[in-house]
Design a protein around this motif. Structure first.
Motif: not given
Length: 60
Positions: A20-21, A23-30, A33
């Protein structure tokens, strides 16, 4: 075994936070993932633990 499960959960959390830090993952796909990363970490650790246990048994 409980300690190992806690460590797997902590490691997964750390990986998610780093992604997340970066920018490779957004909280919406948490949700999706997290399950994928947890499964990967869990399988890797359990495979290693089982292999180590097998090695210890053979040495006895």
């Amino acid at each position: 075994m409980k300690s190992i499960d806690e460590q797997i959960l902590r490691a997964t959390k750390e990986i998610i936070v780093k992604f997340i830090e970066m920018g490779r993952l957004s909280p919406s796909n948490l949700h999706e993932s997290f399950k994928d990363i947890y499964t990967t970490v869990n399988e890797t650790v359990k495979k290693h633990v089982n292999k180590a246990a097998s090695s210890d048994d053979q040495q006895d």
